[in-house]
Design a protein around this motif. Sequence first.
Motif, PDB file in Angstrom:
ATOM      1  N   ASP A 146       0.822  -1.214   0.000  1.00 13.48           N
ATOM      2  CA  ASP A 146       0.000   0.000   0.000  1.00 13.48           C
ATOM      3  C   ASP A 146       0.854   1.261   0.000  1.00 13.48           C
ATOM      4  O   ASP A 146       0.421   2.300  -0.464  1.00 13.48           O
ATOM      5  N   HIS A 147       2.068   1.172   0.489  1.00 12.50           N
ATOM      6  CA  HIS A 147       2.915   2.345   0.595  1.00 12.50           C
ATOM      7  C   HIS A 147       3.979   2.402  -0.487  1.00 12.50           C
ATOM      8  O   HIS A 147       4.975   3.083  -0.340  1.00 12.50           O
ATOM      9  N   GLU A 148       3.795   1.747  -1.557  1.00 10.81           N
ATOM     10  CA  GLU A 148       4.787   1.787  -2.618  1.00 10.81           C
ATOM     11  C   GLU A 148       4.693   3.090  -3.379  1.00 10.81           C
ATOM     12  O   GLU A 148       3.617   3.627  -3.590  1.00 10.81           O
ATOM     13  N   SER A 149       5.795   3.586  -3.858  1.00 12.12           N
ATOM     14  CA  SER A 149       5.883   4.837  -4.607  1.00 12.12           C
ATOM     15  C   SER A 149       5.698   4.568  -6.098  1.00 12.12           C
ATOM     16  O   SER A 149       6.069   3.514  -6.591  1.00 12.12           O
ATOM     17  N   PRO A 150       5.143   5.531  -6.829  1.00  7.79           N
ATOM     18  CA  PRO A 150       5.037   5.358  -8.279  1.00  7.79           C
ATOM     19  C   PRO A 150       6.412   5.418  -8.947  1.00  7.79           C
ATOM     20  O   PRO A 150       6.579   4.967 -10.066  1.00  7.79           O
ATOM     21  N   ILE A 151       7.390   5.954  -8.261  1.00  5.67           N
ATOM     22  CA  ILE A 151       8.747   6.019  -8.790  1.00  5.67           C
ATOM     23  C   ILE A 151       9.446   4.726  -8.407  1.00  5.67           C
ATOM     24  O   ILE A 151       9.710   4.468  -7.244  1.00  5.67           O
ATOM     25  N   ARG A 152       9.801   3.960  -9.435  1.00  5.51           N
ATOM     26  CA  ARG A 152      10.365   2.659  -9.145  1.00  5.51           C
ATOM     27  C   ARG A 152      11.820   2.572  -9.560  1.00  5.51           C
ATOM     28  O   ARG A 152      12.542   1.732  -9.060  1.00  5.51           O
ATOM     29  N   THR A 153      12.262   3.470 -10.433  1.00  3.62           N
ATOM     30  CA  THR A 153      13.655   3.377 -10.886  1.00  3.62           C
ATOM     31  C   THR A 153      14.360   4.692 -10.611  1.00  3.62           C
ATOM     32  O   THR A 153      13.712   5.744 -10.476  1.00  3.62           O
ATOM     33  N   PRO A 154      15.677   4.682 -10.559  1.00  5.18           N
ATOM     34  CA  PRO A 154      16.418   5.926 -10.369  1.00  5.18           C
ATOM     35  C   PRO A 154      16.208   6.919 -11.528  1.00  5.18           C
ATOM     36  O   PRO A 154      16.229   8.132 -11.328  1.00  5.18           O
ATOM     37  N   LYS A 155      15.988   6.416 -12.712  1.00  6.63           N
ATOM     38  CA  LYS A 155      15.740   7.292 -13.872  1.00  6.63           C
ATOM     39  C   LYS A 155      14.445   8.072 -13.667  1.00  6.63           C
ATOM     40  O   LYS A 155      14.374   9.270 -13.937  1.00  6.63           O
ATOM     41  N   GLN A 156      13.402   7.414 -13.202  1.00  2.31           N
ATOM     42  CA  GLN A 156      12.135   8.090 -12.928  1.00  2.31           C
ATOM     43  C   GLN A 156      12.315   9.149 -11.831  1.00  2.31           C
ATOM     44  O   GLN A 156      11.740  10.218 -11.904  1.00  2.31           O
ATOM     45  N   LEU A 157      13.098   8.844 -10.824  1.00  4.06           N
ATOM     46  CA  LEU A 157      13.371   9.795  -9.749  1.00  4.06           C
ATOM     47  C   LEU A 157      14.076  11.039 -10.293  1.00  4.06           C
ATOM     48  O   LEU A 157      13.714  12.173  -9.945  1.00  4.06           O
ATOM     49  N   ALA A 158      15.045  10.857 -11.155  1.00  2.00           N
ATOM     50  CA  ALA A 158      15.770  11.987 -11.744  1.00  2.00           C
ATOM     51  C   ALA A 158      14.842  12.862 -12.574  1.00  2.00           C
ATOM     52  O   ALA A 158      14.904  14.109 -12.514  1.00  2.00           O
ATOM     53  N   VAL A 159      13.943  12.250 -13.330  1.00  2.00           N
ATOM     54  CA  VAL A 159      12.993  13.008 -14.153  1.00  2.00           C
ATOM     55  C   VAL A 159      12.054  13.816 -13.267  1.00  2.00           C
ATOM     56  O   VAL A 159      11.780  15.003 -13.519  1.00  2.00           O
ATOM     57  N   VAL A 160      11.526  13.226 -12.218  1.00  2.00           N
ATOM     58  CA  VAL A 160      10.609  13.926 -11.314  1.00  2.00           C
ATOM     59  C   VAL A 160      11.307  15.087 -10.624  1.00  2.00           C
ATOM     60  O   VAL A 160      10.750  16.182 -10.513  1.00  2.00           O
ATOM     61  N   VAL A 161      12.515  14.915 -10.164  1.00  2.00           N
ATOM     62  CA  VAL A 161      13.261  15.993  -9.506  1.00  2.00           C
ATOM     63  C   VAL A 161      13.524  17.123 -10.491  1.00  2.00           C
ATOM     64  O   VAL A 161      13.345  18.304 -10.177  1.00  2.00           O
ATOM     65  N   LEU A 162      13.935  16.784 -11.702  1.00  2.00           N
ATOM     66  CA  LEU A 162      14.208  17.800 -12.724  1.00  2.00           C
ATOM     67  C   LEU A 162      12.932  18.589 -13.060  1.00  2.00           C
ATOM     68  O   LEU A 162      12.947  19.821 -13.123  1.00  2.00           O
ATOM     69  N   LEU A 163      11.827  17.890 -13.270  1.00  2.00           N
ATOM     70  CA  LEU A 163      10.558  18.568 -13.594  1.00  2.00           C
ATOM     71  C   LEU A 163      10.059  19.420 -12.433  1.00  2.00           C
ATOM     72  O   LEU A 163       9.427  20.445 -12.654  1.00  2.00           O
ATOM     73  N   SER A 164      10.308  19.016 -11.217  1.00  2.00           N
ATOM     74  CA  SER A 164       9.852  19.810 -10.072  1.00  2.00           C
ATOM     75  C   SER A 164      10.559  21.159  -9.995  1.00  2.00           C
ATOM     76  O   SER A 164      10.048  22.091  -9.380  1.00  2.00           O
ATOM     77  N   PHE A 165      11.716  21.297 -10.623  1.00  2.00           N
ATOM     78  CA  PHE A 165      12.405  22.589 -10.694  1.00  2.00           C
ATOM     79  C   PHE A 165      12.052  23.351 -11.975  1.00  2.00           C
ATOM     80  O   PHE A 165      11.861  24.564 -11.960  1.00  2.00           O
ATOM     81  N   VAL A 166      11.947  22.663 -13.101  1.00  2.00           N
ATOM     82  CA  VAL A 166      11.747  23.306 -14.411  1.00  2.00           C
ATOM     83  C   VAL A 166      10.319  23.839 -14.568  1.00  2.00           C
ATOM     84  O   VAL A 166      10.119  24.963 -15.044  1.00  2.00           O
ATOM     85  N   VAL A 167       9.315  23.074 -14.212  1.00  2.00           N
ATOM     86  CA  VAL A 167       7.920  23.485 -14.418  1.00  2.00           C
ATOM     87  C   VAL A 167       7.598  24.789 -13.686  1.00  2.00           C
ATOM     88  O   VAL A 167       7.034  25.713 -14.289  1.00  2.00           O
ATOM     89  N   PRO A 168       7.912  24.967 -12.405  1.00  2.00           N
ATOM     90  CA  PRO A 168       7.611  26.265 -11.761  1.00  2.00           C
ATOM     91  C   PRO A 168       8.352  27.433 -12.414  1.00  2.00           C
ATOM     92  O   PRO A 168       7.798  28.528 -12.533  1.00  2.00           O
ATOM     93  N   ILE A 169       9.581  27.215 -12.861  1.00  2.00           N
ATOM     94  CA  ILE A 169      10.336  28.300 -13.509  1.00  2.00           C
ATOM     95  C   ILE A 169       9.674  28.690 -14.818  1.00  2.00           C
ATOM     96  O   ILE A 169       9.504  29.883 -15.119  1.00  2.00           O
TER      97      ILE A 169
END
Length: 188
Positions: A11-34
């Motif tokens: 029940d507590h699993e994250s939708p991010i399962r690979t390090p590549k997905q994590l990198a994309v989410v972190v990058l988008l969390s900075f780029v989209v607000p800018i």
Amino acid sequence: MSNVQQTHSEDHESPIRTPKQLAVVVLLSFVVPIVVIILLVKFVTAGNSVGAGSDSLTEESVANRLRPVAGFELRDANAPRVFQSGEAVYKAVCATCHAAGVAGAPKLGDAGVWAPRIAEGFDTMVSIAIKGKGAMPPKGGNPDLDDIEIARAVAYMANGSGGKFEEPAAPAPAAAPAAEGAAPAAAK
């Protein structure tokens, strides 16, 4: 119990399962607000336009609002007088009432109303305009006008309403004879 733990951990699993997905989410969390901030700034600063059809900020309209209400003109008292045309006097003084028929003033171009006045004759009309009649003040309320200018305005209005009067010519300058009379006196 292990079944309960396994279900609980799923029940507590994250939708991010690979390090590549994590990198994309972190990058988008900075780029989209800018990107959103840049687009908002462009939207706010791009349009300096006023309402459609409005010219309130043009140089000419700003200059008109800043100019003095009253005009001031210096004139040489010794200069020969330049008489205004009938049309100029009408536009400056007479149109206030005669364009709209204010206070019973005959409207310019209404031949039916002007016909009885034209029948009285040009001199009678000029006399009434100079002295005033009813709600019309003498000389239309402008005492600086010369009688020739009043006569020209009367001719302009009467001719624009069916009359056939000639606009009076300016009188000959009175300064010329006085200058000739002074010349022989100086020669003695």
